[in-house]
Motif scaffolding. Structure first.
Motif, PDB file in Angstrom:
ATOM      1  N   PRO B  56       8.318  28.337  53.083  1.00 29.50           N
ATOM      2  CA  PRO B  56       8.651  29.714  52.713  1.00 29.50           C
ATOM      3  C   PRO B  56      10.158  29.930  52.582  1.00 29.50           C
ATOM      4  CG  PRO B  56       8.007  29.582  55.041  1.00 29.50           C
ATOM      5  CD  PRO B  56       7.888  28.198  54.484  1.00 29.50           C
ATOM      6  N   ARG B  58       7.900  31.914  49.822  1.00 29.32           N
ATOM      7  CA  ARG B  58       7.087  31.440  48.704  1.00 29.32           C
ATOM      8  C   ARG B  58       6.934  32.465  47.590  1.00 29.32           C
ATOM      9  NH1 ARG B  58       1.720  28.931  51.548  1.00 29.32           N
ATOM     10  NH2 ARG B  58       2.621  26.991  52.328  1.00 29.32           N
ATOM     11  N   ILE B  59       7.170  33.719  47.902  1.00 27.89           N
ATOM     12  CA  ILE B  59       6.988  34.744  46.865  1.00 27.89           C
ATOM     13  C   ILE B  59       8.154  35.725  46.869  1.00 27.89           C
ATOM     14  CG2 ILE B  59       4.459  34.725  46.803  1.00 27.89           C
ATOM     15  CD1 ILE B  59       4.536  37.217  48.623  1.00 27.89           C
ATOM     16  N   CYS B  60       8.377  36.361  45.763  1.00 29.49           N
ATOM     17  CA  CYS B  60       9.273  37.514  45.743  1.00 29.49           C
ATOM     18  C   CYS B  60       8.928  38.388  44.546  1.00 29.49           C
ATOM     19  CB  CYS B  60      10.735  37.091  45.736  1.00 29.49           C
ATOM     20  SG  CYS B  60      11.364  36.583  44.154  1.00 29.49           S
ATOM     21  N   GLU B  61       9.255  39.658  44.700  1.00 31.71           N
ATOM     22  CA  GLU B  61       8.961  40.599  43.623  1.00 31.71           C
ATOM     23  C   GLU B  61      10.115  40.608  42.635  1.00 31.71           C
ATOM     24  OE1 GLU B  61       6.898  44.734  44.227  1.00 31.71           O
ATOM     25  OE2 GLU B  61       9.041  45.043  44.008  1.00 31.71           O
ATOM     26  N   THR B  62       9.793  40.795  41.364  1.00 30.09           N
ATOM     27  CA  THR B  62      10.807  40.952  40.320  1.00 30.09           C
ATOM     28  C   THR B  62      10.382  42.186  39.513  1.00 30.09           C
ATOM     29  OG1 THR B  62       9.534  39.476  38.884  1.00 30.09           O
ATOM     30  CG2 THR B  62      11.307  38.468  40.162  1.00 30.09           C
ATOM     31  N   PRO B  63      11.231  42.712  38.628  1.00 27.69           N
ATOM     32  CA  PRO B  63      10.820  43.920  37.914  1.00 27.69           C
ATOM     33  C   PRO B  63       9.473  43.744  37.193  1.00 27.69           C
ATOM     34  CG  PRO B  63      13.154  43.572  37.622  1.00 27.69           C
ATOM     35  CD  PRO B  63      12.617  42.346  38.315  1.00 27.69           C
ATOM     36  N   GLY B  65       6.860  42.392  38.065  1.00 29.29           N
ATOM     37  CA  GLY B  65       6.255  41.070  38.205  1.00 29.29           C
ATOM     38  C   GLY B  65       6.519  40.488  39.575  1.00 29.29           C
ATOM     39  N   MET B  66       6.080  39.266  39.754  1.00 28.58           N
ATOM     40  CA  MET B  66       6.385  38.556  40.998  1.00 28.58           C
ATOM     41  C   MET B  66       6.491  37.067  40.713  1.00 28.58           C
ATOM     42  SD  MET B  66       2.720  38.470  43.031  1.00 28.58           S
ATOM     43  CE  MET B  66       3.185  37.114  44.127  1.00 28.58           C
TER      44      MET B  66
END
Lengths: 250, 307
Positions: B56, B58-63, B65-66
């Motif tokens: 980790p 492992r994930i993140c948010e983007t505008p 999207g993710m």
């Protein structure tokens, strides 16, 4: 129902960077346990996209309260949410803090916004808990008056010395006379949790920690919130957020 | 109203499926969705032996999207057959199992075991951007992909064989054609788009894996274009996915040529997305007096350039 609509009753600042949100579920929902969390949807656009996880702070007959810190895009928008707004919520999710056995004295260690996770536990322990609570300064010590009435002992530290003992919560812990009757419950920033875990291992104390990770689904499907444990990667949303203090590999 | 669609030998009661990796093994969503209502459930990618996944975050948010770089953490074939398969079999839906390997032989062994277990469909994951295994290598070169698909084809006698395509190629029509020629019953697209996020404060990539796969509404226009291109190129059914959040999105993919659609990231935001989308499709059909879903598939109206 685990996925429901709720109406905001109140969304008020309690410090410069912290807000208290109270919402009433518009459906019958399971009773939350200390340490569990809710995923809250913010706005109706695709930005922010994902729901955000928040620990339960308290529960009354018809409403649930969470305490949150303004951190990024989601929480910045969240503080603007008005009374009467209907939001999408999932929860209560995750596991909970195991209740201590009679022989144990619960020792709650909260750093900063970590108080949001352990406050409900302190309340449930009905005056039995000893709480060590640390923050950067007086202005970031939250729920202090309420906490005082709920616990057996309350010890406070601030980094800048503006309230309680000057120093970190780890300094406070080092000065506190622990014994093997103490059962630790800790929540706070990663560095603090790690230091508490190392302290507990060194002193041979048992306990639990609650972890925070970025989450997408909140129900164990996406594998996004994994943390490394002695038994491999575990999901904070499903096997956690509460873990045995011995199990996390830092 | 007829909602039934065919993907190879598979008759789906409706075109709404789940996208692999976003729906666990089905059980995670049973509190939120009546799994019996879905056209098909596509479960999390399975490898021969368990995989622990990437470190980790492992994930993140983007505008809109993710990004994810899970690294295909999964329980492995043995545990899947023993513990996960029996549960999902309780439901009246088609079961499609996504598989991944690092060699042709691994894919073949997985596919034959699952074919023997009589799963309804096998989806070859040849397009995960986040690991070497199940990775892009097979999709980047159409000849390599063709060889893989023909080998797997020989070991699959009962299940419908689907190849999941990567958008991270110059021309997605090429691997689509290669999959069709090698005997695939259908193609599904798109997998996530390789992307990254940077944290200015720490000056580090947000994901430990540095890059991850972008999904969500942000990728929808790209996915639509690719589904349209591929469906005009191949004669096998196309399963469309990429940022489908509601019934309108799903119907747009079907107009562009998708026979069925898969719902992915939307499950994270609204766990009952799949059933909500299905209901929305029914309402649209009723309002527009469409009796058969096949009237929508590939029904995109394109003006004659001479007009």
């Amino acid at each position: 129902m685990l996925h429901f609509k709720a109406e905001i009753k109140e969304n008020i600042p309690v410090s410069k960077n912290h807000y208290l949100l109270t919402f009433t579920p518009l459906a019958k929902t399971p009773v939350p346990l200390p340490g569990q969390f809710y995923m809250i949807g913010i706005g109706n656009s695709c930005d922010p996209l994902l729901k955000r996880p928040f620990s339960i702070l308290t529960k009354s007959d018809d409403s649930i309260r969470i305490l949150y810190r303004i951190k990024g895009k989601g929480t910045t928008l969240m503080k603007e949410m008005k009374t009467g707004t209907v939001i999408n919520v999932m929860g209560p999710l995750g596991n909970s803090y195991p209740i201590p056995k009679k022989k144990h004295t619960p020792l709650i260690i909260a750093g900063g916004i970590g108080i949001a996770s352990v406050f409900y536990l302190a309340e449930k322990l009905k005056g039995k808990a000893i709480v060590l609570y640390g923050a950067r300064g007086k202005h970031e010590l939250l729920m202090l008056d309420e906490l005082r009435g709920l616990v057996k002992e309350l010890h406070i530290s601030t980094d800048d010395g503006s309230y309680g003992k000057k120093g970190t919560i780890i300094d406070l812990l080092n000065e506190f006379h622990v014994n093997d009757k103490h059962l630790i419950y800790a929540c706070g920033p990663k560095g603090m949790i790690r230091a508490v875990s190392e302290f507990a291992l060194e002193k041979g104390l048992k306990g639990y920690i609650s972890l925070e990770e970025n989450m997408a689904c909140g129900i164990g499907a996406c594998m996004g919130c994994a943390v490394k444990t002695l038994k491999g990667y575990k999901r904070v949303c499903k096997e956690g957020p509460v873990f045995n203090i011995k199990d996390i590999l830092w | 109203m007829n909602l039934e669609v065919s993907i190879g030998k598979l008759r789906l009661k409706n075109p709404v499926m789940t996208a692999s990796g976003t729906f666990g093994y089905g059980e995670e969503y049973s509190d939120f969705v009546d799994l019996n209502s879905l056209g098909a459930v596509v479960v999390k990618g399975i490898s021969l032996t368990p995989m622990q996944g990437n470190p980790p975050p492992r994930i993140c948010e983007t505008p809109c999207g993710m990004l994810n770089a899970i690294g295909l953490q999964n329980v492995g074939l043995k545990k899947f057959l023993k513990e996960k398969l029996p549960y999902i079999r309780n439901f009246d839906t088609k079961l499609i199992v996504n598989i991944l390997g690092s060699t042709v032989n691994e894919y073949v062994r997985l596919a034959s075991a699952l074919d023997e277990a009589r799963v309804d469909g096998i989806e070859l994951n040849v397009s995960c951007p986040n690991v070497k295994k199940g990775g892009i290598a097979f999709c980047a070169d159409s000849r390599t992909l063709g060889r893989l698909v023909s080998k797997v084809r020989k070991s699959v006698n009962h299940s419908t064989l689907i190849v999941k395509l990567s958008p991270n190629v110059t021309d997605i029509k090429e691997p689509a054609k290669a999959a069709e020629e090698a005997g695939a019953d259908a193609v599904s697209l798109i997998n996530t788009i390789t992307a990254m996020a940077v944290d200015l404060k720490t000056r580090k990539p947000v994901l430990k894996n540095i890059t991850g796969g972008l999904s969500g509404p942000a990728v929808k226009p790209i996915a639509l274009r690719m589904v349209w291109e591929v469906s005009r190129t191949v004669n096998i059914p196309v399963i469309g996915m990429g940022g489908i959040m509601n019934a309108e999105d799903a119907l747009e993919f079907m107009l562009a040529g998708a026979t069925a659609v898969a719902v992915g990231t939307a499950n994270f935001i609204n766990p009952s997305s799949t059933s909500d989308i299905l209901e929305g499709i029914k309402i649209y059909m009723k309002e527009n007096k469409i009796n058969d879903i096949s009237e929508i598939i590939g029904g995109l109206l394109i003006d004659n350039p001479d007009d």
